[in-house]
Motif scaffolding. Structure first.
Motif, PDB file in Angstrom:
ATOM      1  N   GLY A 186       0.808  -1.215   0.000  1.00 49.65           N
ATOM      2  CA  GLY A 186       0.000   0.000   0.000  1.00 49.65           C
ATOM      3  C   GLY A 186       0.846   1.271   0.000  1.00 49.65           C
ATOM      4  N   GLU A 187       2.073   1.152   0.451  1.00 51.22           N
ATOM      5  CA  GLU A 187       2.977   2.315   0.513  1.00 51.22           C
ATOM      6  C   GLU A 187       3.946   2.325  -0.667  1.00 51.22           C
ATOM      7  N   GLY A 188       3.884   1.268  -1.500  1.00 52.63           N
ATOM      8  CA  GLY A 188       4.902   1.125  -2.539  1.00 52.63           C
ATOM      9  C   GLY A 188       4.395   1.420  -3.941  1.00 52.63           C
ATOM     10  N   GLU A 189       5.320   1.341  -4.883  1.00 55.95           N
ATOM     11  CA  GLU A 189       5.031   1.604  -6.291  1.00 55.95           C
ATOM     12  C   GLU A 189       5.065   0.262  -7.045  1.00 55.95           C
ATOM     13  N   GLU A 190       3.922  -0.125  -7.615  1.00 52.87           N
ATOM     14  CA  GLU A 190       3.829  -1.486  -8.166  1.00 52.87           C
ATOM     15  C   GLU A 190       4.560  -1.692  -9.488  1.00 52.87           C
ATOM     16  N   ASN A 191       4.942  -0.576 -10.148  1.00 55.28           N
ATOM     17  CA  ASN A 191       5.677  -0.749 -11.410  1.00 55.28           C
ATOM     18  C   ASN A 191       7.178  -0.525 -11.239  1.00 55.28           C
ATOM     19  N   GLU A 192       7.618  -0.433 -10.020  1.00 57.90           N
ATOM     20  CA  GLU A 192       9.022  -0.139  -9.748  1.00 57.90           C
ATOM     21  C   GLU A 192       9.926  -1.307 -10.154  1.00 57.90           C
ATOM     22  N   PHE A 193       9.473  -2.519  -9.917  1.00 61.01           N
ATOM     23  CA  PHE A 193      10.240  -3.706 -10.318  1.00 61.01           C
ATOM     24  C   PHE A 193       9.422  -4.490 -11.335  1.00 61.01           C
ATOM     25  N   ASP A 194      10.119  -4.927 -12.381  1.00 67.26           N
ATOM     26  CA  ASP A 194       9.408  -5.586 -13.469  1.00 67.26           C
ATOM     27  C   ASP A 194       9.432  -7.109 -13.283  1.00 67.26           C
ATOM     28  N   PHE A 195       8.779  -7.587 -12.238  1.00 65.43           N
ATOM     29  CA  PHE A 195       8.761  -9.035 -11.997  1.00 65.43           C
ATOM     30  C   PHE A 195       7.865  -9.712 -13.038  1.00 65.43           C
ATOM     31  N   PRO A 196       8.212 -10.963 -13.407  1.00 65.20           N
ATOM     32  CA  PRO A 196       7.388 -11.651 -14.417  1.00 65.20           C
ATOM     33  C   PRO A 196       6.001 -11.982 -13.884  1.00 65.20           C
ATOM     34  N   VAL A 197       5.032 -11.991 -14.798  1.00 67.15           N
ATOM     35  CA  VAL A 197       3.683 -12.440 -14.432  1.00 67.15           C
ATOM     36  C   VAL A 197       3.575 -13.900 -14.877  1.00 67.15           C
ATOM     37  N   PRO A 198       3.556 -14.835 -13.924  1.00 72.19           N
ATOM     38  CA  PRO A 198       3.580 -16.250 -14.310  1.00 72.19           C
ATOM     39  C   PRO A 198       2.354 -16.642 -15.132  1.00 72.19           C
ATOM     40  N   VAL A 230      11.607  -1.947   0.353  1.00 69.22           N
ATOM     41  CA  VAL A 230      10.750  -3.084   0.691  1.00 69.22           C
ATOM     42  C   VAL A 230       9.313  -2.891   0.195  1.00 69.22           C
ATOM     43  N   SER A 231       8.774  -1.699   0.343  1.00 68.90           N
ATOM     44  CA  SER A 231       7.384  -1.458  -0.068  1.00 68.90           C
ATOM     45  C   SER A 231       7.223  -1.588  -1.581  1.00 68.90           C
ATOM     46  N   ASP A 232       8.235  -1.110  -2.328  1.00 64.84           N
ATOM     47  CA  ASP A 232       8.167  -1.235  -3.789  1.00 64.84           C
ATOM     48  C   ASP A 232       8.247  -2.701  -4.211  1.00 64.84           C
ATOM     49  N   ILE A 233       9.100  -3.458  -3.526  1.00 64.99           N
ATOM     50  CA  ILE A 233       9.202  -4.888  -3.855  1.00 64.99           C
ATOM     51  C   ILE A 233       7.866  -5.567  -3.549  1.00 64.99           C
ATOM     52  N   ALA A 234       7.304  -5.263  -2.375  1.00 61.58           N
ATOM     53  CA  ALA A 234       6.027  -5.878  -1.990  1.00 61.58           C
ATOM     54  C   ALA A 234       4.948  -5.540  -3.018  1.00 61.58           C
ATOM     55  N   ALA A 235       4.875  -4.280  -3.423  1.00 63.47           N
ATOM     56  CA  ALA A 235       3.831  -3.855  -4.365  1.00 63.47           C
ATOM     57  C   ALA A 235       4.026  -4.498  -5.739  1.00 63.47           C
ATOM     58  N   GLN A 238       3.218  -8.217  -5.472  1.00 62.28           N
ATOM     59  CA  GLN A 238       1.768  -8.419  -5.339  1.00 62.28           C
ATOM     60  C   GLN A 238       1.071  -8.240  -6.689  1.00 62.28           C
ATOM     61  N   ARG A 239       1.490  -7.214  -7.435  1.00 64.96           N
ATOM     62  CA  ARG A 239       0.866  -6.963  -8.739  1.00 64.96           C
ATOM     63  C   ARG A 239       1.015  -8.190  -9.638  1.00 64.96           C
ATOM     64  N   SER A 240       2.253  -8.741  -9.716  1.00 61.94           N
ATOM     65  CA  SER A 240       2.487  -9.912 -10.586  1.00 61.94           C
ATOM     66  C   SER A 240       1.698 -11.129 -10.110  1.00 61.94           C
ATOM     67  N   ALA A 241       1.716 -11.360  -8.804  1.00 61.82           N
ATOM     68  CA  ALA A 241       1.046 -12.552  -8.260  1.00 61.82           C
ATOM     69  C   ALA A 241      -0.457 -12.495  -8.537  1.00 61.82           C
ATOM     70  N   ILE A 242      -1.049 -11.326  -8.340  1.00 62.58           N
ATOM     71  CA  ILE A 242      -2.503 -11.190  -8.529  1.00 62.58           C
ATOM     72  C   ILE A 242      -2.842 -11.206 -10.021  1.00 62.58           C
ATOM     73  N   GLU A 243      -1.988 -10.559 -10.823  1.00 65.79           N
ATOM     74  CA  GLU A 243      -2.228 -10.526 -12.274  1.00 65.79           C
ATOM     75  C   GLU A 243      -2.278 -11.944 -12.834  1.00 65.79           C
ATOM     76  N   SER A 244      -1.412 -12.802 -12.319  1.00 67.26           N
ATOM     77  CA  SER A 244      -1.375 -14.186 -12.783  1.00 67.26           C
ATOM     78  C   SER A 244      -2.723 -14.879 -12.513  1.00 67.26           C
ATOM     79  N   LEU A 245      -3.284 -14.627 -11.331  1.00 65.79           N
ATOM     80  CA  LEU A 245      -4.591 -15.226 -11.002  1.00 65.79           C
ATOM     81  C   LEU A 245      -5.653 -14.762 -11.991  1.00 65.79           C
ATOM     82  N   LEU A 246      -5.584 -13.474 -12.337  1.00 70.00           N
ATOM     83  CA  LEU A 246      -6.611 -12.913 -13.221  1.00 70.00           C
ATOM     84  C   LEU A 246      -6.508 -13.449 -14.641  1.00 70.00           C
ATOM     85  N   ILE A 247      -5.266 -13.601 -15.113  1.00 70.94           N
ATOM     86  CA  ILE A 247      -5.070 -14.152 -16.469  1.00 70.94           C
ATOM     87  C   ILE A 247      -5.737 -15.520 -16.567  1.00 70.94           C
TER      88      ILE A 247
END
Ligand code: KG4
Ligand code: ZN
Length: 326
Positions: A186-198, A230-235, A238-247
């Motif tokens: 909630g405190e971080g930036e979700e596009n800060e790290f480009d983790f893969p969306v499984p 830490v907050s940017d990594i968490a965000a 989280q974005r990648s993990a949730i995006e994968s569920l939605l796909i």
């Protein structure tokens, strides 16, 4: 019918009283002791269940000004889960059932999660899809009828909640990881790290690659950056993990043509997941927060449906740590 619902499959001790489809009382004790180990220690979990179960059962009966004589049946999780934890709830329920002379029924924990969104509300008609996302399971299930399941996809490695727990441990946010990651995200930036969306083929899930990507990114950061990012990594995680569920969910809806989706399990508490579900062209439902994590109410709720179908268990019922939906 007044049912005592008992849940001890992992590290939550859950005890509830349900009356037909209504929940009268739902008491959950989340064992904090595991946080210092960064994950659940099975032996400690079962000892904690042993210490709490009787006390909690007395507590909810007192709260509702009821006695054991008011219990008409007992529903208890008998799998899947940690064997030594399951045994505590199962044996407690068998003893109570025998001494009170009331029936008991063993409940599949996964099925209890699947129906948990319907506690206190009108159920979907069949068929519907179930996105089951917890610490031990990540699956998309087509529910054709009551207890008639087709598992369309499951995780090939880690469960979604498990990946939250592991990433949280890695970046120093503790256990359980889901709520901690969500808070820091909630405190971080979700596009800060480009983790893969499984997105492995079809409807299966995979979280080990994402987890490894977070690991190497984190270890690659200079020591002093690890803390303040830490907050940017968490965000971003989280974005990648949730995006994968939605796909996967969108694909399942497309493939089956079914637009009614029940979402359940610990991860279904996640606010980003709920927000993203809102954007889809589907009808979805998730449980109230108290019924997302492991709890006795969902066990009692399903227990009632089973009793109504005339289903009972014998005292010889064995705990089954690997119980599935098939
Ligand atoms: O359903 P559950 O209580 O237990 C199992 O059956 O496994 O789910 C627990 C899992 C844990 O991995 C926890 O980190 C995750 O659900 N969880 C969350 C959130 N709350 C709990 N994951 C993401 N966001 C949350 N808000
Ligand atoms: Zn669960």
């Amino acid at each position: 019918m007044t049912i005592l619902g008992i849940e001890t499959s992992c590290d939550e001790t859950g005890v509830a009283l349900t009356q037909d489809k209504r929940v009268l009382c739902n008491s959950i004790y989340s064992q904090q002791i595991h946080s210092r180990f960064g994950g659940v220690v099975p032996e400690i979990a079962s000892r904690e269940h042993t210490e709490r179960l009787l006390m909690m059962t007395r507590g909810i009966l007192e709260e509702k000004k009821m006695s054991v004589e008011d219990i008409d049946g007992i529903a208890v999780t008998y799998g899947p889960g940690l064997l030594c934890s399951l045994l505590i709830g199962l044996n407690f329920s068998k003893s109570l059932s025998y001494s009170l002379g009331v029936p008991f029924v063993g409940v599949n924990h996964l099925e209890a999660h699947i129906y948990s969104p319907f506690i206190n509300i009108e159920e979907y008609s069949y068929p519907f899809l179930s996105l089951l996302v917890s610490g031990g399971h990540t699956s998309i299930v087509k529910v054709n009828d009551f207890r008639d399941y087709e598992v369309l996809g499951s995780t090939l490695d880690d469960a979604c909640g498990e990946s939250f727990d592991k990433v949280s441990k890695l970046i120093g946010l503790g256990y359980p990881g889901g709520p901690a990651i969500e808070k820091f995200a909630g405190e971080g930036e979700e596009n800060e790290f480009d983790f893969p969306v499984p997105d492995p083929e079809g409807l299966d899930f995979s979280y080990s690659g994402l987890k490894t990507s977070v690991l190497y990114t984190y270890l690659g950061l200079p020591q002093e950056e690890r803390i303040y990012r830490v907050s940017d990594i968490a965000a971003s995680f989280q974005r990648s993990a949730i995006e994968s569920l939605l796909i996967k969910l969108k694909r399942a809806v497309r493939m089956t043509g079914i637009k009614r989706v029940s979402v359940s399990g610990g991860v279904s508490a996640n606010k980003l997941l709920r927000k993203r579900l809102e954007e889809l062209d589907i009808e979805w439902i998730a449980p109230d927060k108290e019924f997302t994590v492991d709890n006795g109410a969902m066990v009692g709720f399903l227990g009632y449906k089973l009793f109504k179908e005339g289903i009972r268990s014998e005292l010889g019922l064995k705990a089954d740590s690997r119980l599935s939906l098939n």
